[in-house]
Design a protein around this motif. Structure first.
Motif, mmCIF file in Angstrom:
data_model
loop_
_atom_site.group_PDB
_atom_site.id
_atom_site.type_symbol
_atom_site.label_atom_id
_atom_site.label_comp_id
_atom_site.label_asym_id
_atom_site.label_seq_id
_atom_site.Cartn_x
_atom_site.Cartn_y
_atom_site.Cartn_z
ATOM 1 N N UNK A 75 32.561 50.557 72.215
ATOM 2 C CA UNK A 75 32.196 51.738 71.430
ATOM 3 C C UNK A 75 30.688 51.877 71.391
ATOM 4 N N UNK A 76 30.203 53.081 71.636
ATOM 5 C CA UNK A 76 28.777 53.378 71.578
ATOM 6 C C UNK A 76 28.485 54.165 70.305
ATOM 7 N N UNK A 77 27.408 53.828 69.573
ATOM 8 C CA UNK A 77 27.072 54.579 68.357
ATOM 9 C C UNK A 77 26.921 56.065 68.656
ATOM 10 N N UNK A 78 27.422 56.891 67.722
ATOM 11 C CA UNK A 78 27.339 58.343 67.899
ATOM 12 C C UNK A 78 27.246 59.003 66.528
ATOM 13 N N UNK A 79 26.237 58.580 65.748
ATOM 14 C CA UNK A 79 26.132 59.070 64.386
ATOM 15 C C UNK A 79 26.883 58.154 63.433
ATOM 16 N N UNK A 80 26.923 58.538 62.160
ATOM 17 C CA UNK A 80 27.498 57.674 61.130
ATOM 18 C C UNK A 80 29.015 57.765 61.070
ATOM 19 N N UNK A 131 24.864 41.420 71.665
ATOM 20 C CA UNK A 131 24.165 42.693 71.494
ATOM 21 C C UNK A 131 25.058 43.760 70.863
ATOM 22 N N UNK A 132 26.362 43.496 70.824
ATOM 23 C CA UNK A 132 27.321 44.480 70.290
ATOM 24 C C UNK A 132 27.735 44.191 68.852
ATOM 25 N N UNK A 133 27.198 43.134 68.252
ATOM 26 C CA UNK A 133 27.593 42.772 66.895
ATOM 27 C C UNK A 133 27.345 43.951 65.948
ATOM 28 N N UNK A 134 28.311 44.293 65.098
ATOM 29 C CA UNK A 134 28.080 45.373 64.133
ATOM 30 C C UNK A 134 26.903 45.061 63.205
ATOM 31 N N UNK A 189 22.140 50.879 64.706
ATOM 32 C CA UNK A 189 22.943 50.385 63.584
ATOM 33 C C UNK A 189 24.271 51.126 63.553
ATOM 34 N N UNK A 190 25.304 50.437 63.084
ATOM 35 C CA UNK A 190 26.639 51.027 63.078
ATOM 36 C C UNK A 190 26.936 51.801 61.808
ATOM 37 N N UNK A 191 26.330 51.396 60.701
ATOM 38 C CA UNK A 191 26.656 52.024 59.421
ATOM 39 C C UNK A 191 25.445 51.919 58.512
ATOM 40 N N UNK A 192 25.509 52.584 57.357
ATOM 41 C CA UNK A 192 24.323 52.741 56.522
ATOM 42 C C UNK A 192 24.746 52.743 55.055
ATOM 43 N N UNK A 193 24.212 51.802 54.271
ATOM 44 C CA UNK A 193 24.463 51.735 52.836
ATOM 45 C C UNK A 193 23.134 51.742 52.096
ATOM 46 N N UNK A 194 23.116 52.355 50.912
ATOM 47 C CA UNK A 194 21.889 52.408 50.122
ATOM 48 C C UNK A 194 22.013 51.506 48.888
ATOM 49 N N UNK A 195 20.890 50.908 48.517
ATOM 50 C CA UNK A 195 20.825 50.056 47.330
ATOM 51 C C UNK A 195 20.681 50.925 46.079
ATOM 52 N N UNK A 237 35.080 46.658 56.710
ATOM 53 C CA UNK A 237 36.472 46.901 57.111
ATOM 54 C C UNK A 237 36.565 47.942 58.227
ATOM 55 N N UNK A 238 35.580 48.846 58.276
ATOM 56 C CA UNK A 238 35.568 49.851 59.349
ATOM 57 C C UNK A 238 35.199 49.252 60.696
ATOM 58 N N UNK A 239 34.449 48.132 60.686
ATOM 59 C CA UNK A 239 33.856 47.637 61.930
ATOM 60 C C UNK A 239 34.358 46.290 62.422
#
Length: 268
Positions: free
Chosen positions: A62-67, A218-221, A242-248, A260-262
């Protein structure tokens, strides 16, 4: 992933078909799984019909393609005739055109082998938000994680949330240390929770470096966990790989929902 008839065709022609799903491929996607399977089977069958006895490898990644989406890539490598009229020709082209958004390229390697890459867009499911379900999933799965943050307090908080959910957690104090942990550890982490603003090497640079390692590591989430909450920050993180994005401040449900998604299911 492949039809039984495709596997049988390979056996009949004396071809060993090596099929694998690479690290970082989401376990669940939104879309028509049958279409993906059919296209992968058609790709393999087309090559098999034009190949001499030997070995062909098929890799799904899988290649990143946005969030909220990825590009699924089926990559077939081996020795076969890319101009064979019974294989990579009109029949496969019709199948490809029938799948909306799918694209294929075929390149010849220096050793004369061919590498066909079939790219198919796919949407990610929304993060699960049910805390009880996520805790049950985490405790059942477990696994090794790396938490990267220059703040000792943040490292302790995130690592503690994940450890209580059943994960084995290691920490790194900055981007450079994270790159070493991924590249050189005897057993690498299965996912990285990466802060962005760090003094030695920030999370964006660390992610870009990890993505250039050139192997399975190199493919690690990699999931951003950051106080940078502006839209441009999100874009920058995802553009770096980056595969995903969380805010503090981040909650345990947010962390587990992203993981769980990755994370693929643990192998028995």
């Amino acid at each position: 992933m492949l039809a039984v008839s495709t596997t049988a065709l390979a056996q009949a022609r004396g071809i060993t078909l090596d099929v694998s799903v690479l690290t970082g491929t989401p376990p669940r996607l939104i879309g028509n799984a049958e279409t993906v399977s059919s296209l992968c089977s058609a790709l393999a069958a087309s090559a098999i019909s034009c190949a001499e006895p030997g070995r062909l490898s098929l890799r799904l990644s899988a290649l990143p393609n946005g969030e909220e989406s990825v590009v699924l890539r089926a990559e077939l490598h081996g020795r076969y005739d890319g101009h064979c009229k019974d294989g990579f020709g009109k029949d496969f082209a019709r199948r490809l055109l029938a799948a909306m958004g799918a694209q294929m390229t075929v390149t010849q390697e220096n050793d004369g082998s061919l590498r066909a890459m079939l790219d198919m867009p796919a949407a990610l499911p929304s993060r699960t938000t049910d805390g009880e379900l996520l805790m049950s999933w985490a405790r059942s799965r477990g696994g090794r994680l790396l938490v990267v943050d220059d703040s000792a307090t943040n490292r302790m908080v995130v690592a503690g949330l994940l450890a209580k959910a059943g994960f084995s957690v290691e920490t790194a104090t900055g981007g450079a240390e994270a790159v070493v942990a991924v590249a050189q550890a005897p057993v690498p982490p299965e996912a990285v929770l990466m802060d962005v603003a760090m003094p030695d090497m920030d999370g964006v640079a660390a992610t870009a470096t990890i993505r250039k390692l050139g192997d399975e590591r190199s493919r690690i989430p990699i999931i951003a966990v950051t106080a940078n909450a502006q839209p441009e920050d999100r874009v920058r993180c995802l553009a770096a790989g980056m595969n995903d994005y969380l805010t503090k401040p981040v909650r345990r449900a947010d962390l587990l929902g992203a993981l769980e998604r990755w994370l693929a299911p643990q192998q028995a």
